[in-house]
Design a protein around this motif. Structure first.
Motif, short mmCIF file in Angstrom:
data_model
loop_
_atom_site.label_atom_id
_atom_site.label_comp_id
_atom_site.label_asym_id
_atom_site.label_seq_id
_atom_site.Cartn_x
_atom_site.Cartn_y
_atom_site.Cartn_z
N LEU A 18 -24.96 36.04 -9.95
CA LEU A 18 -26.03 36.64 -9.32
C LEU A 18 -26.87 37.15 -10.25
O LEU A 18 -28.27 36.90 -10.38
CB LEU A 18 -25.91 37.56 -8.28
CG LEU A 18 -26.77 38.40 -7.63
CD1 LEU A 18 -27.91 37.48 -6.92
CD2 LEU A 18 -26.29 39.38 -6.67
N PHE A 19 -26.32 38.24 -11.05
CA PHE A 19 -27.02 39.22 -11.90
C PHE A 19 -27.49 38.43 -13.25
O PHE A 19 -28.55 38.64 -13.59
CB PHE A 19 -26.31 40.45 -12.12
CG PHE A 19 -25.97 41.50 -11.11
CD1 PHE A 19 -26.98 41.65 -10.28
CD2 PHE A 19 -24.75 41.73 -11.07
CE1 PHE A 19 -26.65 42.46 -9.14
CE2 PHE A 19 -24.55 42.65 -9.76
CZ PHE A 19 -25.42 42.74 -8.77
N LEU A 20 -26.67 37.78 -13.76
CA LEU A 20 -27.09 37.03 -15.00
C LEU A 20 -27.83 35.93 -14.73
O LEU A 20 -28.67 35.61 -15.56
CB LEU A 20 -25.75 36.88 -15.78
CG LEU A 20 -25.18 37.78 -16.75
CD1 LEU A 20 -23.78 37.32 -17.25
CD2 LEU A 20 -26.02 38.21 -17.81
N VAL A 21 -27.42 34.64 -13.91
CA VAL A 21 -28.03 33.62 -13.96
C VAL A 21 -29.11 33.52 -12.91
O VAL A 21 -30.34 33.05 -13.29
CB VAL A 21 -26.83 32.62 -13.53
CG1 VAL A 21 -27.45 31.48 -13.37
CG2 VAL A 21 -25.81 32.53 -14.60
N ILE A 22 -28.98 34.02 -11.92
CA ILE A 22 -29.89 33.86 -10.94
C ILE A 22 -31.24 35.13 -11.09
O ILE A 22 -32.21 34.67 -11.10
CB ILE A 22 -29.43 34.16 -9.33
CG1 ILE A 22 -28.66 32.81 -9.25
CG2 ILE A 22 -30.53 34.08 -8.46
CD1 ILE A 22 -27.60 32.96 -7.81
N MET A 23 -30.78 36.34 -11.01
CA MET A 23 -31.69 37.61 -11.23
C MET A 23 -32.21 37.70 -12.70
O MET A 23 -33.05 38.28 -12.92
CB MET A 23 -31.32 38.76 -10.81
CG MET A 23 -30.66 38.81 -9.38
SD MET A 23 -30.14 40.27 -8.75
CE MET A 23 -31.45 41.29 -9.04
N ARG A 24 -31.37 37.02 -13.78
CA ARG A 24 -31.67 36.83 -15.13
C ARG A 24 -31.79 38.48 -15.61
O ARG A 24 -32.89 38.53 -16.67
CB ARG A 24 -32.89 36.24 -15.27
CG ARG A 24 -33.01 35.07 -14.62
CD ARG A 24 -34.14 33.84 -15.19
NE ARG A 24 -34.19 32.74 -14.67
CZ ARG A 24 -35.03 31.67 -15.04
NH1 ARG A 24 -36.01 31.77 -15.97
NH2 ARG A 24 -34.88 30.39 -14.36
N LEU A 25 -31.03 39.25 -15.31
CA LEU A 25 -30.80 40.36 -15.84
C LEU A 25 -30.19 40.48 -17.19
O LEU A 25 -29.24 39.62 -17.25
CB LEU A 25 -30.14 41.54 -14.96
CG LEU A 25 -30.56 41.87 -13.65
CD1 LEU A 25 -29.66 42.78 -12.76
CD2 LEU A 25 -32.05 42.29 -13.80
N PRO A 26 -30.51 41.31 -17.91
CA PRO A 26 -29.82 41.36 -19.38
C PRO A 26 -28.33 41.84 -19.03
O PRO A 26 -28.05 42.51 -18.13
CB PRO A 26 -30.51 42.33 -20.23
CG PRO A 26 -31.12 43.21 -19.29
CD PRO A 26 -31.39 42.24 -18.19
N ALA A 27 -27.28 41.53 -20.17
CA ALA A 27 -25.97 41.74 -19.87
C ALA A 27 -25.77 43.30 -19.85
O ALA A 27 -24.84 43.50 -19.29
CB ALA A 27 -25.17 41.15 -20.88
N THR A 28 -26.75 43.85 -20.62
CA THR A 28 -26.48 45.46 -20.46
C THR A 28 -26.90 45.95 -19.37
O THR A 28 -26.22 47.13 -18.95
CB THR A 28 -27.53 45.92 -21.53
OG1 THR A 28 -28.90 45.39 -21.36
CG2 THR A 28 -27.07 45.56 -22.99
N GLY A 506 -29.42 39.80 -23.60
CA GLY A 506 -30.43 39.91 -22.67
C GLY A 506 -30.77 38.54 -22.32
O GLY A 506 -31.28 38.22 -21.15
N LYS A 507 -30.42 37.38 -22.89
CA LYS A 507 -30.48 36.04 -22.55
C LYS A 507 -29.10 35.51 -22.20
O LYS A 507 -29.25 34.06 -22.18
CB LYS A 507 -30.85 35.18 -23.83
CG LYS A 507 -32.38 35.93 -24.43
CD LYS A 507 -33.64 35.45 -23.27
CE LYS A 507 -34.92 36.00 -24.09
NZ LYS A 507 -36.02 35.54 -23.10
#
Length: 535
Positions: A18-28, A506-507
């Motif tokens: 959800l956070f990384l792939v769909i919402m594209r938030l950085p890992a931080t 972030g990517k």
């Protein structure tokens, strides 16, 4: 397991997607949020005590420290080689072998990376190969994607056979050495077909996602199929022979070295290579035609490559059991037993971690390449300063993984979350288990960041499920091994580490989206090969 418990066990997986792939938030940002959700759901639904959760977090921080040393070492070595001008010489050397980016990706990531995996494991191939590809002129995102996908088939026998010898050896009850070798041979037999096509998969993803104009197409990747298959079989055939004749310790090392020798000659002679070269940018783009600086002219190709040769040599020498170096390095071991009065422990062996060897070689390079002292100090300072985003991401992601794995200690009478998920899959999908088995292995690596740990965690479960379903248990365990390899392509810990080395914090979500198709190909193709040939 009720619905709430199901979602709790899936929290680490769903939160990352959800956070990384769909919402594209950085890992931080994504990983601290994922950790928070995991802590809350684990405490209130899985009913793990807060003290045990805290102990798991502390255990994870110790493990994360080891990963940070690898990242810091890889960044420092790369920056040292940039400062000395060695990277410019290496780039020119690869251009002289062949200036086609597809061929460079195969030689560096697939073959050199396989050798590094066989010698060391621990995320070393991506940490070395991704920045090396960037230095050759690859876009950082393309370099990371290529390096992560390529670091897959060799993982079966990575770190001198650790995923097989330790993973299966400790994960299975009463398994013999001959039994382990039989499983390993079945895995590499499947790889003769499934993994041999991975170089072609790599270049097709690269050309379809990172080309410009007419260069951006799968067709540009398919055009190199003869060389890509040569590279695939140049690794898998020697690896198969070594696995059968010598055992599981050296297939990746010899496969990588023999493949390198064959494909470098083929690339130089332009055997099986396409007539039209492929690049990320249009012809005569200045970015790839920068003049060498003064420091570059002081180095020959041998001197420029010497640091990488030293890394490879030290990795091999420090991983062999019959040499005294391994025990000497392992003797420096910081152990934390019974963390917060739990049964959890953590240890850190700083001298044995590949990152320490990277740092040692970086220091040696300062003298070999005669880098001025003030310039070398600047390199180390800038490398350390670039670590902050990685520290945040790993300090959240690794503890989250440890909570997930240590979740068998609870007051709900539930097994560990990954075991509960696997048991649920077995209950409903036993009839199609030959296709499910590799994805169970991939789940273990995706979460734990280790094929060895995936094999330890799921080997006995896979054996029991295969027996109950009337399937060949050795074939199912071979699929477990291959699935664990495939999971490394999308493993959040590996992705964060590789992205950090090339400055792509972030990517991470974008990287997973690009490596996911290759992971799916590897798992599905392995299952099909097993179904057709080994059942």
């Amino acid at each position: 397991m009720n619905i709430a418990e199901l979602f709790t066990s899936l929290t680490p997986v769903l939160a990352i997607m959800l956070f990384l792939v769909i919402m594209r938030l950085p890992a931080t940002k994504a990983m601290p949020l994922s950790l928070l959700l995991t802590v809350i759901s684990s405490a209130f639904i899985w009913k793990i005590s807060f003290s045990h959760i805290a102990a798991s977090v502390l255990q994870g921080l110790v493990i994360a420290t080891g990963i940070l040393i690898i990242v810091f070492g890889a960044i420092t070595l790369l920056n040292t080689l940039k400062a000395s001008g060695a990277i410019s010489v290496i780039r020119a050397g690869f251009t002289n072998i062949n200036d086609d980016r597809r061929i460079q990706a195969i030689i560096v990531a697939w073959l050199f990376g396989s050798f590094l995996e066989g010698a060391s494991g621990f995320g070393t191939p991506a940490a070395i190969c991704a920045p090396l590809l960037v230095a050759l002129g690859f876009p950082p995102l393309a370099a990371v994607v290529v390096a992560l996908i390529a670091d897959s088939a060799a993982v079966s026998f990575g770190a001198v056979g650790t995923p097989v010898v330790v993973g299966l050896g400790q994960g299975l009850n009463s398994i013999t050495e001959s039994g382990i070798q039989a499983i390993a041979v079945k895995a590499v037999t499947i790889d003769l077909i499934a993994a041999s096509f991975l170089p072609l998969v790599i270049v097709c993803i690269m050309t379809s996602q990172f080309g410009i104009g007419a260069q951006r197409s799968i067709k540009a990747g398919l055009a190199i199929w003869p060389f890509a298959l040569l590279a695939g079989f140049s690794f898998t055939l020697p690896a198969y022979a070594v696995a059968v004749l010598l055992g599981p310790e050296f297939p990746s090392i010899f496969g990588g070295l023999i493949g390198l020798a064959i494909c470098i000659v083929a690339a130089q002679k332009k055997w099986l290579t396409p007539k039209q070269r492929w690049d990320f940018q249009e012809a005569d783009t200045p970015a790839f035609h920068q003049p060498a600086d003064a420091s570059t002219r002081l180095l020959n190709l041998y001197s420029a490559w010497l640091p990488y040769v030293l890394v490879a040599l030290l990795l091999v020498l420090t991983r062999l059991d019959y040499l005294p170096l391994k025990n000497a390095l392992l003797s420096v071991n910081f152990i934390w037993q019974d963390i917060l009065a739990s049964d959890l422990s953590a240890n850190l062996q700083p001298l044995y971690i590949p990152g320490t060897l990277f740092l040692l070689v970086a220091l040696i390079t300062v003298f070999l390449h005669r880098i001025p002292k003030n310039k070398a100090i600047t390199v180390w300072k800038s490398s350390a300063a670039s670590l902050l985003p990685t520290v945040i991401a790993l300090a959240a992601s690794v503890p989250m993984v440890r909570i997930f794995l240590n979740s068998d200690v609870n007051t709900s009478g539930l097994p560990a979350m990954p075991v509960a998920l696997a048991e649920l899959a077995a209950t409903h999908l036993a009839n199609a288990w030959i296709f499910v088995a590799p994805f169970v292995g991939a789940l273990g690596s995706f979460i734990a960041g280790s094929a060895t740990f995936s094999n330890m965690m799921f080997a006995q479960f896979q054996w029991n499920t295969a027996t109950q379903a009337g399937l060949d248990a050795q074939s199912i365990l071979a699929l477990q091994m291959i699935g664990a390899n495939a999971g490394n392509m999308i493993c959040v810990v590996n992705v964060v580490a590789a992205a950090s080395v090339v400055g792509l914090v972030g990517k991470e979500g974008q990287i997973i989206r690009l490596t996911l198709p290759a992971m799916l190909y590897y798992c599905i193709s392995a299952a099909l090969v097993s179904l057709l040939l080994l059942s």
